[in-house]
Design a protein around this motif. Structure first.
Motif, PDB file in Angstrom:
ATOM      1  N   GLY A  23       0.786  -1.224   0.000  1.00 60.39           N
ATOM      2  CA  GLY A  23       0.000   0.000   0.000  1.00 60.39           C
ATOM      3  C   GLY A  23       0.817   1.272   0.000  1.00 60.39           C
ATOM      4  O   GLY A  23       0.266   2.365   0.155  1.00 60.39           O
ATOM      5  N   ARG A  24       2.120   1.165  -0.174  1.00 62.81           N
ATOM      6  CA  ARG A  24       2.991   2.340  -0.186  1.00 62.81           C
ATOM      7  C   ARG A  24       2.994   2.983  -1.572  1.00 62.81           C
ATOM      8  O   ARG A  24       3.025   2.308  -2.581  1.00 62.81           O
ATOM      9  N   THR A  25       2.948   4.329  -1.616  1.00 61.74           N
ATOM     10  CA  THR A  25       2.999   5.045  -2.888  1.00 61.74           C
ATOM     11  C   THR A  25       4.396   4.957  -3.487  1.00 61.74           C
ATOM     12  O   THR A  25       5.392   5.138  -2.785  1.00 61.74           O
ATOM     13  N   GLN A  26       4.461   4.654  -4.782  1.00 63.47           N
ATOM     14  CA  GLN A  26       5.738   4.483  -5.467  1.00 63.47           C
ATOM     15  C   GLN A  26       5.838   5.406  -6.682  1.00 63.47           C
ATOM     16  O   GLN A  26       4.832   5.774  -7.279  1.00 63.47           O
ATOM     17  N   ILE A  27       7.080   5.753  -7.018  1.00 65.28           N
ATOM     18  CA  ILE A  27       7.357   6.479  -8.252  1.00 65.28           C
ATOM     19  C   ILE A  27       8.079   5.519  -9.193  1.00 65.28           C
ATOM     20  O   ILE A  27       9.186   5.073  -8.901  1.00 65.28           O
ATOM     21  N   MET A  28       7.440   5.179 -10.321  1.00 67.64           N
ATOM     22  CA  MET A  28       8.054   4.281 -11.292  1.00 67.64           C
ATOM     23  C   MET A  28       7.891   4.878 -12.688  1.00 67.64           C
ATOM     24  O   MET A  28       6.771   4.986 -13.195  1.00 67.64           O
ATOM     25  N   LEU A  29       9.001   5.271 -13.274  1.00 66.56           N
ATOM     26  CA  LEU A  29       8.981   5.996 -14.533  1.00 66.56           C
ATOM     27  C   LEU A  29       9.216   5.115 -15.754  1.00 66.56           C
ATOM     28  O   LEU A  29       9.061   5.572 -16.877  1.00 66.56           O
ATOM     29  N   TYR A  30       9.592   3.843 -15.523  1.00 71.50           N
ATOM     30  CA  TYR A  30       9.990   2.997 -16.643  1.00 71.50           C
ATOM     31  C   TYR A  30       8.972   1.882 -16.882  1.00 71.50           C
ATOM     32  O   TYR A  30       8.431   1.318 -15.922  1.00 71.50           O
ATOM     33  N   HIS A  33       8.246  -3.839 -19.260  1.00 73.45           N
ATOM     34  CA  HIS A  33       8.994  -4.649 -20.231  1.00 73.45           C
ATOM     35  C   HIS A  33      10.447  -4.209 -20.317  1.00 73.45           C
ATOM     36  O   HIS A  33      11.347  -5.024 -20.537  1.00 73.45           O
ATOM     37  N   GLN A  34      10.688  -2.910 -20.117  1.00 76.88           N
ATOM     38  CA  GLN A  34      12.066  -2.415 -20.147  1.00 76.88           C
ATOM     39  C   GLN A  34      12.847  -2.921 -18.935  1.00 76.88           C
ATOM     40  O   GLN A  34      14.015  -3.303 -19.050  1.00 76.88           O
ATOM     41  N   MET A  35      12.192  -2.953 -17.766  1.00 73.95           N
ATOM     42  CA  MET A  35      12.849  -3.478 -16.576  1.00 73.95           C
ATOM     43  C   MET A  35      13.129  -4.980 -16.726  1.00 73.95           C
ATOM     44  O   MET A  35      14.171  -5.471 -16.291  1.00 73.95           O
ATOM     45  N   ASN A  36      12.203  -5.705 -17.354  1.00 73.30           N
ATOM     46  CA  ASN A  36      12.419  -7.137 -17.588  1.00 73.30           C
ATOM     47  C   ASN A  36      13.633  -7.358 -18.492  1.00 73.30           C
ATOM     48  O   ASN A  36      14.442  -8.265 -18.249  1.00 73.30           O
ATOM     49  N   GLU A  37      13.744  -6.541 -19.524  1.00 73.18           N
ATOM     50  CA  GLU A  37      14.891  -6.653 -20.436  1.00 73.18           C
ATOM     51  C   GLU A  37      16.198  -6.394 -19.693  1.00 73.18           C
ATOM     52  O   GLU A  37      17.205  -7.084 -19.906  1.00 73.18           O
ATOM     53  N   MET A  38      16.193  -5.411 -18.802  1.00 81.24           N
ATOM     54  CA  MET A  38      17.377  -5.107 -18.004  1.00 81.24           C
ATOM     55  C   MET A  38      17.717  -6.277 -17.073  1.00 81.24           C
ATOM     56  O   MET A  38      18.885  -6.628 -16.893  1.00 81.24           O
ATOM     57  N   GLY A  39      16.680  -6.891 -16.490  1.00 83.07           N
ATOM     58  CA  GLY A  39      16.893  -8.030 -15.607  1.00 83.07           C
ATOM     59  C   GLY A  39      17.484  -9.218 -16.346  1.00 83.07           C
ATOM     60  O   GLY A  39      18.411  -9.867 -15.851  1.00 83.07           O
ATOM     61  N   LEU A  40      16.973  -9.497 -17.538  1.00 78.23           N
ATOM     62  CA  LEU A  40      17.477 -10.610 -18.350  1.00 78.23           C
ATOM     63  C   LEU A  40      18.930 -10.382 -18.737  1.00 78.23           C
ATOM     64  O   LEU A  40      19.760 -11.298 -18.665  1.00 78.23           O
ATOM     65  N   ALA A  41      19.245  -9.147 -19.142  1.00 78.32           N
ATOM     66  CA  ALA A  41      20.613  -8.833 -19.541  1.00 78.32           C
ATOM     67  C   ALA A  41      21.573  -8.962 -18.358  1.00 78.32           C
ATOM     68  O   ALA A  41      22.687  -9.489 -18.491  1.00 78.32           O
ATOM     69  N   PRO A  98      14.001  -8.679 -12.219  1.00 84.46           N
ATOM     70  CA  PRO A  98      12.826  -8.592 -13.095  1.00 84.46           C
ATOM     71  C   PRO A  98      13.014  -9.493 -14.313  1.00 84.46           C
ATOM     72  O   PRO A  98      14.124  -9.660 -14.804  1.00 84.46           O
ATOM     73  N   GLY A  99      11.927 -10.078 -14.790  1.00 81.46           N
ATOM     74  CA  GLY A  99      12.019 -10.997 -15.908  1.00 81.46           C
ATOM     75  C   GLY A  99      12.003 -12.441 -15.474  1.00 81.46           C
ATOM     76  O   GLY A  99      12.118 -13.350 -16.298  1.00 81.46           O
ATOM     77  N   VAL A 129      11.050  -8.180  -6.455  1.00 81.05           N
ATOM     78  CA  VAL A 129      10.600  -8.197  -7.852  1.00 81.05           C
ATOM     79  C   VAL A 129       9.132  -7.826  -7.958  1.00 81.05           C
ATOM     80  O   VAL A 129       8.761  -6.961  -8.759  1.00 81.05           O
ATOM     81  N   ILE A 130       8.268  -8.457  -7.167  1.00 83.22           N
ATOM     82  CA  ILE A 130       6.833  -8.194  -7.318  1.00 83.22           C
ATOM     83  C   ILE A 130       6.454  -6.800  -6.811  1.00 83.22           C
ATOM     84  O   ILE A 130       5.428  -6.256  -7.209  1.00 83.22           O
ATOM     85  N   ALA A 131       7.291  -6.214  -5.964  1.00 85.39           N
ATOM     86  CA  ALA A 131       7.069  -4.824  -5.534  1.00 85.39           C
ATOM     87  C   ALA A 131       7.722  -3.833  -6.497  1.00 85.39           C
ATOM     88  O   ALA A 131       7.631  -2.627  -6.289  1.00 85.39           O
ATOM     89  N   GLN A 132       8.396  -4.356  -7.523  1.00 86.21           N
ATOM     90  CA  GLN A 132       9.050  -3.545  -8.554  1.00 86.21           C
ATOM     91  C   GLN A 132      10.021  -2.515  -7.962  1.00 86.21           C
ATOM     92  O   GLN A 132      10.071  -1.358  -8.367  1.00 86.21           O
ATOM     93  N   HIS A 133      10.803  -2.964  -7.003  1.00 88.17           N
ATOM     94  CA  HIS A 133      11.763  -2.082  -6.358  1.00 88.17           C
ATOM     95  C   HIS A 133      12.861  -1.612  -7.307  1.00 88.17           C
ATOM     96  O   HIS A 133      13.376  -0.502  -7.170  1.00 88.17           O
ATOM     97  N   ALA A 134      13.239  -2.475  -8.270  1.00 85.02           N
ATOM     98  CA  ALA A 134      14.282  -2.079  -9.216  1.00 85.02           C
ATOM     99  C   ALA A 134      13.829  -0.872 -10.029  1.00 85.02           C
ATOM    100  O   ALA A 134      14.590   0.087 -10.224  1.00 85.02           O
ATOM    101  N   ASN A 135      12.596  -0.899 -10.484  1.00 83.94           N
ATOM    102  CA  ASN A 135      12.041   0.227 -11.241  1.00 83.94           C
ATOM    103  C   ASN A 135      12.032   1.488 -10.376  1.00 83.94           C
ATOM    104  O   ASN A 135      12.400   2.585 -10.826  1.00 83.94           O
ATOM    105  N   GLU A 136      11.645   1.313  -9.138  1.00 88.76           N
ATOM    106  CA  GLU A 136      11.561   2.458  -8.228  1.00 88.76           C
ATOM    107  C   GLU A 136      12.937   3.066  -7.970  1.00 88.76           C
ATOM    108  O   GLU A 136      13.094   4.288  -7.919  1.00 88.76           O
ATOM    109  N   ARG A 137      13.954   2.213  -7.837  1.00 90.66           N
ATOM    110  CA  ARG A 137      15.304   2.721  -7.571  1.00 90.66           C
ATOM    111  C   ARG A 137      15.883   3.434  -8.785  1.00 90.66           C
ATOM    112  O   ARG A 137      16.514   4.485  -8.659  1.00 90.66           O
ATOM    113  N   VAL A 138      15.667   2.854  -9.970  1.00 89.13           N
ATOM    114  CA  VAL A 138      16.144   3.502 -11.188  1.00 89.13           C
ATOM    115  C   VAL A 138      15.425   4.833 -11.374  1.00 89.13           C
ATOM    116  O   VAL A 138      16.039   5.846 -11.740  1.00 89.13           O
TER     117      VAL A 138
END
Length: 264
Positions: A23-30, A33-41, A98-99, A129-138
């Protein structure tokens, strides 16, 4: 100029507002699918540089726990294909990207004494991953960089003296005052998500507390908590203990559904 820059930052922030699983508000600009690609790479790069453990028993054990946890994820994550790899590394560590990628170090198998303790770490990492923390940090990094550039531009336009020294101070302040607590917040959130996830999968929640007690016994020098991206083990244990009652309820429900993993 200042108004334009400020409006751009506000627009970017509002356009990326979402809500985390807790329930925490997040800022995710990406986009996801782009985060998944970054995770795979990133995962491919790790596999190219780090030795993979081919011990069948280790791989079967880790995958057994991963499968039980993944089955309890929201459908869009539970239905995707996950790759689980055990790496030859003496550090007591694990990660998820992610991915649908999970990595576990062989060193963790010595600290996590049973399936419940290992499920606590893996649940925590999947929680990121499910909280999309990587997206939030980027996204946070991008916004901080933009904010510092705005500050620099404003001081330059107003001929502020000692601008370089001020900018250095702002950079340190952003790191200690925003970025590090932000990361500690992610760790705490992943602890809670992971605790609930392991309980839903039929693993004993107390394993999370036992795991961090084991981690604490490993010793080693740690920075003061306010200068660290991770909460101290004592604080983690306390927060996990505070949520143990609700986690035990989830565990009992899992047992009634016949969810009783036997990963060895």
């Amino acid at each position: 100029m200042k108004k334009v820059l400020a409006c751009m930052l506000v627009a970017l922030t509002l356009s990326g507002c979402k809500t985390s699983p807790t329930g925490r508000t997040q800022i995710m600009l990406y986009p996801e699918h782009q985060m998944n690609e970054m995770g795979l790479a990133s995962f491919d790069q790790i596999k190219s540089k780090q030795a993979v453990d081919t011990n069948q028993a280790n791989n079967t054990y880790v995958k057994c726990i991963a499968d039980a946890l993944i089955a309890q994820l929201p459908n869009k994550y539970a239905s995707q294909k996950w790759e689980v790899v055990v790496f030859k590394d003496d550090s007591a560590n694990a990660f998820a990207l992610p991915g649908g990628k999970i990595g576990v170090h062989t060193g963790l198998l010595k600290v996590a004494k049973n399936q419940h303790q290992l499920a606590a770490v893996m649940g925590h990492e999947v929680g990121h991953v499910i909280a999309q923390h990587a997206n939030e940090r980027v996204s946070q990094s991008s916004l901080l960089q933009a904010g510092l550039q705005v500050s620099n531009a404003v001081m330059e336009m107003n001929n502020i003296e000692h601008r370089n020294a001020i900018m250095q101070g702002l950079g340190v302040g952003a790191q200690v005052g925003i970025a590090l607590p932000f990361s500690r917040g992610h760790e705490t959130e992943a602890d809670i998500i992971g605790l609930e996830l392991m309980a839903k999968a039929g693993f004993k929640p107390i394993g999370a507390v036992e795991l961090w007690r084991n981690m604490e016994k490993q010793g080693g020098e740690r920075p003061m908590e306010f200068l660290s991206t991770h909460p101290s083990p004592d604080n983690r244990i306390q927060r996990l203990s505070d949520n143990m009652s609700s986690a035990n309820n989830l565990y009992r429900n899992a047992q009634q559904k016949g969810l009783n993993p036997t990963c060895k």
